[in-house]
Design a protein around this motif. Structure first.
Motif, PDB file in Angstrom:
ATOM      1  N   UNK A 181     115.754  99.751  71.171  1.00 57.65           N
ATOM      2  CA  UNK A 181     116.211  99.832  72.696  1.00 57.65           C
ATOM      3  C   UNK A 181     117.275 100.534  73.166  1.00 57.65           C
ATOM      4  N   UNK A 182     117.977  99.788  72.257  1.00 58.94           N
ATOM      5  CA  UNK A 182     119.889 100.610  72.373  1.00 58.94           C
ATOM      6  C   UNK A 182     119.816 101.557  73.164  1.00 58.94           C
ATOM      7  N   UNK A 183     119.022 102.585  71.819  1.00 59.63           N
ATOM      8  CA  UNK A 183     119.176 104.003  71.559  1.00 59.63           C
ATOM      9  C   UNK A 183     118.255 104.664  72.508  1.00 59.63           C
ATOM     10  N   UNK A 184     117.199 104.048  72.657  1.00 57.75           N
ATOM     11  CA  UNK A 184     116.112 104.901  73.530  1.00 57.75           C
ATOM     12  C   UNK A 184     116.743 104.257  75.310  1.00 57.75           C
ATOM     13  N   UNK A 185     116.835 103.586  75.697  1.00 50.40           N
ATOM     14  CA  UNK A 185     117.410 103.027  77.021  1.00 50.40           C
ATOM     15  C   UNK A 185     118.927 103.575  77.428  1.00 50.40           C
ATOM     16  N   UNK A 186     119.784 103.170  77.102  1.00 49.15           N
ATOM     17  CA  UNK A 186     121.476 103.573  76.943  1.00 49.15           C
ATOM     18  C   UNK A 186     121.624 104.675  77.088  1.00 49.15           C
ATOM     19  N   UNK A 187     121.481 105.810  75.724  1.00 46.59           N
ATOM     20  CA  UNK A 187     121.661 106.579  75.804  1.00 46.59           C
ATOM     21  C   UNK A 187     120.107 107.706  75.286  1.00 46.59           C
ATOM     22  N   UNK A 188     118.979 107.428  75.612  1.00 48.09           N
ATOM     23  CA  UNK A 188     117.961 108.295  76.304  1.00 48.09           C
ATOM     24  C   UNK A 188     117.444 108.643  77.795  1.00 48.09           C
ATOM     25  N   UNK A 189     118.095 107.389  78.469  1.00 52.01           N
ATOM     26  CA  UNK A 189     117.899 107.337  79.622  1.00 52.01           C
ATOM     27  C   UNK A 189     118.879 107.278  81.174  1.00 52.01           C
ATOM     28  N   UNK A 190     119.825 106.633  80.617  1.00 49.66           N
ATOM     29  CA  UNK A 190     121.092 106.610  81.605  1.00 49.66           C
ATOM     30  C   UNK A 190     122.214 106.857  81.031  1.00 49.66           C
ATOM     31  N   UNK A 191     122.463 107.426  80.058  1.00 41.64           N
ATOM     32  CA  UNK A 191     123.511 108.120  79.729  1.00 41.64           C
ATOM     33  C   UNK A 191     124.230 109.081  80.945  1.00 41.64           C
ATOM     34  N   UNK A 192     123.422 110.406  81.269  1.00 38.42           N
ATOM     35  CA  UNK A 192     123.581 111.025  81.868  1.00 38.42           C
ATOM     36  C   UNK A 192     124.086 110.504  83.493  1.00 38.42           C
TER      37      UNK A 192
END
Length: 291
Positions: A73-84
């Motif tokens: 979930x961290x990988x998907x949300x933090x890096x996949x959705x939020x990072x930009x």
């Protein structure tokens, strides 16, 4: 606090919802997001702004608090959705329970784009989260921990800085390791007593009145006594995940956690049997092995 100083909270599971409610009750201008939108409704009623996406939630935030279920979930949300959407200088306060190795990697990846991250691993249950009575292990850059102090002090009765990033995750897994083994031992003790024809009530009453008891054990014993495992205070699927993280981390260091590995298998069996969303104490109920 102006809108550009808004506090973002992403992840409204049992612990996350409690923490978010605590922060809102303390007067923080709060923007929240959860993939299951219905879980954000109580926060909206309390005056929080609900964002449609995690990116929208964090784009104007100075501090972002994460409470996510696992590393996927961290990988998907933090890096996949939020990072930009995270601005350089934003501070991510991650309360998720992760492996120390992954936690260190996450901080390094964020640092490359100018985003700071600290660990803030919490001990407690959802009612304690809502009441601001958690115990919090912090790790990572001290300046980030100091910047987040007011937020953390709202959430916790104790804040303990434990060292570089990864240290808080290590301690959190160590505590959960003890809890998981204790709950598994309680389940086996109940099975042993009942196999002899004795009633679990008699055993549990004696246990909770003895020196073997503790607030945590007594709390689970009451669940086992009543055979009531919902709402969960620590879900079976999260317990299985955390014990497996501890076992794998220890294996990588050449340390065998034999007892914990067996306990992890027991909780995994309960997940396979369909009890993953119940409290971990449900392993005290007899079941046929699931293959």
């Amino acid at each position: 606090m102006s809108h550009d100083r808004e506090l973002a909270f992403v992840g409204l599971g049992g612990m996350g919802a409690g923490m978010a409610r605590c922060l809102r009750a303390a007067g923080y201008p709060l923007v929240v997001h959860n993939r299951t939108a219905a879980k954000a409704a109580p926060l909206a009623e309390a005056g929080a702004r609900v964002a449609a996406t995690s990116g929208e939630a964090v784009e104007n935030a100075r501090i972002v608090v994460l409470s996510l279920s696992d590393q996927h979930a961290v990988e998907q949300v933090l890096f996949g959705e939020m990072l930009g959407y995270l601005r350089p200088g934003t501070l991510v306060v991650d309360t998720s329970t992760l492996s120390p190795a992954y936690s260190a990697e996450a901080s390094e990846r964020l640092a490359r784009v100018g985003v700071r991250r600290i660990e803030a691993c919490v001990l407690g249950n959802p009612p304690m989260a809502q009441a601001g009575k958690l115990r919090i292990f912090t790790a990572g850059d001290r300046s980030g921990v100091e910047e987040a102090h007011d937020v953390l002090a709202t959430l916790g009765q104790e804040i303990r800085y434990v060292g570089p990033v990864g240290a808080a995750s290590t301690l959190k897994l160590a505590f959960n390791l003890i809890l998981g083994n204790q709950v598994a031992a309680l389940a086996e003790a109940v099975a042993f007593v009942e196999s002899s024809g004795l009633d679990r009530e008699r055993f549990l009453a004696a246990l909770t009145a003895s020196g073997f008891s503790s607030p945590t054990l007594a709390f689970r014993a009451e669940m086992v006594r009543n055979r009531s495992y919902e709402p969960p205070q620590f879900r079976v699927n999260l317990m299985a995940k955390d014990l497996r993280l501890a076992v794998d981390e220890a294996d990588a260091r050449g340390v065998g956690l034999v007892v914990t590995a067996c306990a992890a298998d027991r909780f995994t069996e309960a997940v396979r049997a369909g009890d993953g969303d119940k409290d971990a104490a449900v392993v005290a109920e007899p079941r046929s092995p699931v293959r």
